[in-house]
Scaffold this active site. Structure first.
Site, PDB file in Angstrom:
ATOM      1  CB  CYS A  13      -0.885   0.029   1.229  1.00 11.54           C
ATOM      2  SG  CYS A  13       0.064   0.234   2.731  1.00 11.54           S
ATOM      3  CG  ASP A 426      11.966  25.332 -33.657  1.00 10.13           C
ATOM      4  OD1 ASP A 426      12.361  26.478 -33.902  1.00 10.13           O
ATOM      5  OD2 ASP A 426      12.494  24.305 -34.112  1.00 10.13           O
ATOM      6  CG  ASP A 624      15.279  21.819 -33.494  1.00  6.17           C
ATOM      7  OD1 ASP A 624      15.772  22.133 -32.401  1.00  6.17           O
ATOM      8  OD2 ASP A 624      15.522  22.438 -34.541  1.00  6.17           O
ATOM      9  CG  ASP A 628      14.462  24.857 -30.550  1.00 11.98           C
ATOM     10  OD1 ASP A 628      14.921  25.988 -30.758  1.00 11.98           O
ATOM     11  OD2 ASP A 628      13.824  24.210 -31.397  1.00 11.98           O
TER      12      ASP A 628
HETATM   13  P1  ADP Z   1      14.444  27.963 -35.883  1.00 13.17           P
HETATM   14  O1  ADP Z   1      14.049  28.736 -34.689  1.00 13.17           O
HETATM   15  O2  ADP Z   1      13.472  28.173 -37.010  1.00 13.17           O
HETATM   16  O3  ADP Z   1      14.706  26.536 -35.614  1.00 13.17           O
HETATM   17  P2  ADP Z   1      17.261  28.662 -35.746  1.00 13.17           P
HETATM   18  O4  ADP Z   1      17.256  29.531 -34.529  1.00 13.17           O
HETATM   19  O5  ADP Z   1      17.797  27.297 -35.588  1.00 13.17           O
HETATM   20  O6  ADP Z   1      15.826  28.610 -36.422  1.00 13.17           O
HETATM   21  O7  ADP Z   1      18.059  29.396 -36.892  1.00 13.17           O
HETATM   22  C1  ADP Z   1      17.692  30.704 -37.303  1.00 13.17           C
HETATM   23  C2  ADP Z   1      18.338  31.121 -38.584  1.00 13.17           C
HETATM   24  O8  ADP Z   1      19.746  31.168 -38.433  1.00 13.17           O
HETATM   25  C3  ADP Z   1      18.096  30.208 -39.739  1.00 13.17           C
HETATM   26  O9  ADP Z   1      16.877  30.459 -40.386  1.00 13.17           O
HETATM   27  C4  ADP Z   1      19.285  30.541 -40.659  1.00 13.17           C
HETATM   28  O10 ADP Z   1      19.029  31.698 -41.382  1.00 13.17           O
HETATM   29  C5  ADP Z   1      20.382  30.818 -39.648  1.00 13.17           C
HETATM   30  N1  ADP Z   1      21.225  29.658 -39.410  1.00 13.17           N
HETATM   31  C6  ADP Z   1      21.373  29.001 -38.250  1.00 13.17           C
HETATM   32  N2  ADP Z   1      22.233  27.985 -38.328  1.00 13.17           N
HETATM   33  C7  ADP Z   1      22.634  27.967 -39.615  1.00 13.17           C
HETATM   34  C8  ADP Z   1      23.524  27.123 -40.380  1.00 13.17           C
HETATM   35  N3  ADP Z   1      24.155  26.086 -39.826  1.00 13.17           N
HETATM   36  N4  ADP Z   1      23.687  27.409 -41.684  1.00 13.17           N
HETATM   37  C9  ADP Z   1      23.046  28.452 -42.246  1.00 13.17           C
HETATM   38  N5  ADP Z   1      22.213  29.245 -41.612  1.00 13.17           N
HETATM   39  C10 ADP Z   1      22.004  29.038 -40.311  1.00 13.17           C
HETATM   40 MG    MG Z   2      15.202  24.964 -34.604  1.00 10.58          MG
END
Ligand code: ADP
Ligand code: MG
Length: 737
Positions: A13, A426, A624, A628
């Site tokens: 219990c 996201d 993701d 995040d």
């Molecule tokens: P979300 O919030 O949509 O997941 P992120 O915060 O991960 O987006 O990324 C925001 C932006 O930063 C992307 O839309 C892109 O323009 C840029 N970015 C981030 N990481 C990369 C990468 N590895 N190569 C090219 N662009 C990137």
């Molecule tokens: Mg993202």
């Protein structure tokens, strides 16, 4: 610090589990302990420099229980046949006992030699001997009851034990009087009630066990029976080996109709694979080179060769089972409340029983009545159903989630999800599939497109961001080799910076350019691309922007419906993204989200969540897990879609094992139903106890309602049964798929 799950025997219990928990937590070296009544185990976090496993097991013993060793997948199975046989034997014995003791009262013929008035001594001695086996049968209850009393943690066993032992001892005294010829004591024999109380409690426990086993099954079904043997290929020869012999990196062969033996990556072949035991999904995805396969899934129609990646304890399925079991060891806040109530309950009931006993003896002088009521109170008030009310429902809820591809990492989630009023999503990888494709390329210098993409692809190879995948895929599809990249640095939410051939390369959005103080004269074109739902990637070399690339990701099929259903339940939906405002806005309007927060860096995302919480919202963040994590950790519930190897380490509280978002709706639905179920259970348990105690005290006697210990034990069994059956109803929850 070390974590371990031990199987514990003898808990019946919530007072038991509470007692054990308290006792373990008190010990030096034990950092934390949570005891799971339904699963019959305990999760102990301990300092391995101060204490070892053996010592922990000793503590469990001291608390009145028994450790059956470390929990493993097999611990879920339990054989009940012996229990059943013993049960049948005691059922027969109980009928005989009742017949001898009371048959004559309702006019049934009795053996002449056992006639109560003619042969009082034979009659009494027979009852005594028929009762003794029941004391043996219920010895575990009596032992645990008194042990817990000694540790000042009285539980429901304590109640029963005091009741049974009092009736038995008093009956022994009566027997002595009868042997001396004092026939009037025939009226004061309570052997049969002592025996029957034990019988019914044992019966209740048997039913209880049976049902707990059913609930365990939901989890057990997860423990996929992976094949025992597999075919591996070494030096171009095939060998049949047992699954334990497979090593990381081995090439394993899986033919049509066979099961995948270990987690791995396909290196050759194509096949449809059923992994419904992990994802709950009935569709069978087609898998081919470079796709991952999970141990236990079934190869429907192809020939596959795959490279072994994660073996044994590291495999996905082991991880899932461990996480689910760990989750069932955490308690939702509502359970803490019920536990607290039942821990006060037992001492209070003992108090009431003693007071009643004294009052009747003082004012009425009727010892037999006083004892009768004393025992009845103790038996009827067992907080047994109270103890089962929450854990059973929680385990059911979690089992259902697990079976349907929703991996819940702690039980709080199950309670919290019912309260959620804001869902934050996201964009990349959550609202979209996270598999973007290169859509537009605008070049600002003479560089060939192929060379440009080689440059970007080489850089992105080192990034985990979904956008990067678009470029990496391009290189692979076109057989372009990647270049050597030095000093690569990823700036979360902006992009990546590195050196190729000694030249500094920037790949990312406008924020990244600003960070490097670069003038950006292409904002108009950027806006144009953004309006076409493109995510923006600038490429710069040696302080000059050389290209602007738009990548486009596909929106998930189901997301619109999910948003719609959430809004129907008055749950606010918000899109939170690091992407361009314009891109975000366009996607949001397509799927019906009105509230968009764009252009936020990952660290800022966590802040947004915190602010929502400050405004008294209950927030679920769906992200993701790649960048995040802070937001996931800050939300009331962090939820992520399974993306590879990160089940255990992800900061998400919930992981959806399937590649769609219906899990969000299903989780909220299950949570609401589970919490409602718990409340019903608690209501019935409390209602029942507050109804029965006054009757047992004898308060309703003036209006002709009274009860004896035997009826009390039947009533108690029934009340537990109500709770169990109610919890089992949760099985019928329908899922949106
Ligand atoms: P979300 O919030 O949509 O997941 P992120 O915060 O991960 O987006 O990324 C925001 C932006 O930063 C992307 O839309 C892109 O323009 C840029 N970015 C981030 N990481 C990369 C990468 N590895 N190569 C090219 N662009 C990137
Ligand atoms: Mg993202």
């Amino acid at each position: 610090m070390q974590k371990i799950i031990l199987v514990v025997d003898g808990m019946t219990c919530s007072a038991c589990s509470n007692g054990l928990e308290k006792y373990l937590k008190k010990q030096n070296g034990i950092v934390d302990a949570t005891v799971n009544l339904v699963m019959g185990n305990t999760l102990v976090t301990y300092d391995e420099t101060k204490i070892n496993l053996k010592k922990i097991e000793t503590y469990i013993g001291e608390a009145g229980f028994k450790s059956l060793g470390v929990w493993n997948d097999n611990s879920l199975e339990q054989d009940q046949t012996k229990e059943t046989k013993t049960g049948i034997f005691y059922t027969i014995l109980a009928i005989v006992l009742l017949y001898v003791a009371m048959g004559h009262m309702i006019g049934l013929p009795s053996l002449p030699i056992l006639h109560m008035e003619k042969y009082p001594v034979y009659y009494t001695i027979t009852l005594l001997f028929l009762t003794i086996p029941f004391l043996y049968y219920g010895f575990d209850i009596i032992k645990s009851g008194f042990q817990n009393l000694i540790h000042k943690m009285p539980n429901m066993d304590t109640l029963v034990s005091i009741g049974v032992i009092s009736s038995f001892l008093y009956s022994l005294f009566s027997t002595y009087q009868i042997l001396k010829g004092n026939i009037s004591y025939l009226e004061q024999l309570y052997f049969e009630s002592a025996a029957i109380v034990i019988y019914f409690i044992k019966l209740g426990r048997y039913i209880d066990h049976k049902n707990k086993n059913k609930t365990k099954k939901a989890i057990q079904e997860l423990v996929q029976i992976t094949p025992k043997e597999a075919l591996i290929k070494r030096d171009n020869k095939e060998y049949k080996v047992t699954i334990d012999e497979i090593e990381k990196g081995d090439i394993v062969i899986c033919k049509q109709g066979e099961k995948i033996a270990v987690d791995g990556v396909i290196i050759e072949g194509v096949a449809h694979i059923n992994e419904s035991f992990v994802t709950g999904e009935s569709k069978h995805p087609k898998k081919t080179k470079n796709d991952t396969v999970i141990a236990g899934s079934i190869n429907y129609d192809g020939y596959l060769e795959y490279r072994a990646e994660r073996i044994g304890k590291d495999s996905t399925i082991s991880e899932i089972v461990r996480l689910v079991v760990e989750a069932t060891n955490t308690k939702p806040p509502i359970a803490a409340l019920a536990d607290k109530v039942s821990s006060y309950f037992v001492p209070i009931v003992i108090g009431i029983a003693i007071v009643t006993f004294c009052v009747i003896l003082l004012f009425d002088g009727n010892f037999s009545l006083a004892l009768n009521n004393f025992v009845t109170i103790l038996v009827v008030a067992c907080p047994c159903s109270l103890g089962l009310a929450t854990p059973l429902a929680v385990i059911m809820g979690e089992g259902i989630c697990a079976k349907n591809g929703i991996l819940v990492k702690k039980s709080e989630v199950l309670e919290m999800a019912s309260k959620i009023d804001t869902v934050v999503l996201d964009k990349t990888g959550t609202i979209t599939y996270g598999t973007p494709k290169i859509e537009t390329i605008i070049r600002y210098n003479q560089m060939e497109e192929k060379d440009l993409l080689q440059l970007v692809g080489s850089m992105e190879k080192k990034s985990k961001h979904p956008i990067g995948k678009a470029f990496v895929d391009y290189l692979e599809e076109n057989g372009i080799p990647s270049k050597k990249v030095d000093h690569l640095q990823e700036i979360s939410g902006e992009g990546i910076v590195g050196k190729i051939d000694g030249e500094e390369i920037l790949v990312g959005n406008a924020k990244l350019l600003a960070r490097y103080h670069m003038e950006n004269i292409y904002q108009k074109e950027e806006l144009k691309l953004a309006k076409k739902q493109n995510s923006i990637v600038y490429v710069a070399r040696k302080d000059k922007i050389i290209a602007l690339i738009g990548v486009n990701d596909i929106i998930r099929d189901d997301v619109e419906k999910v948003i719609q259903k959430l809004q129907q339940q008055n749950i606010e939906t918000i899109m939170l993204t690091g992407d361009h405002q314009e891109t975000a806005q366009i996607i949001a309007s397509k799927i019906g989200i009105h509230h968009v927060i764009a252009n936020v860096l990952p660290s800022k995302k966590a802040e947004v969540i915190q602010n929502l919480k400050k405004e008294n919202h209950f927030v679920m963040m769906c992200g993701d897990g790649i960048n995040d994590s802070p937001a996931l950790a800050n939300a009331d519930i962090g939820l992520s879609i399974h993306s590879g190897n990160d089940i255990a380490t992800s900061t998400a509280d919930v992981i959806l094992m399937q590649d769609h978002l219906y899990g969000i709706l299903n989780l909220i639905d299950i949570s609401k139903k589970t919490i409602r179920n718990i409340k019903q259970n608690l209501f019935w348990a409390f209602f029942y106890n507050s109804l029965m105690i006054p009757i047992a005290i004898g308060l309703l006697k003036p209006i002709g309602i009274s009860i004896n210990p035997m009826l009390a034990s039947i009533a108690m069994t029934l009340s537990s049964l109500t709770v169990i059956l109610n919890a089992l109803r949760l099985k019928n929850i329908r899922f949106i798929k």
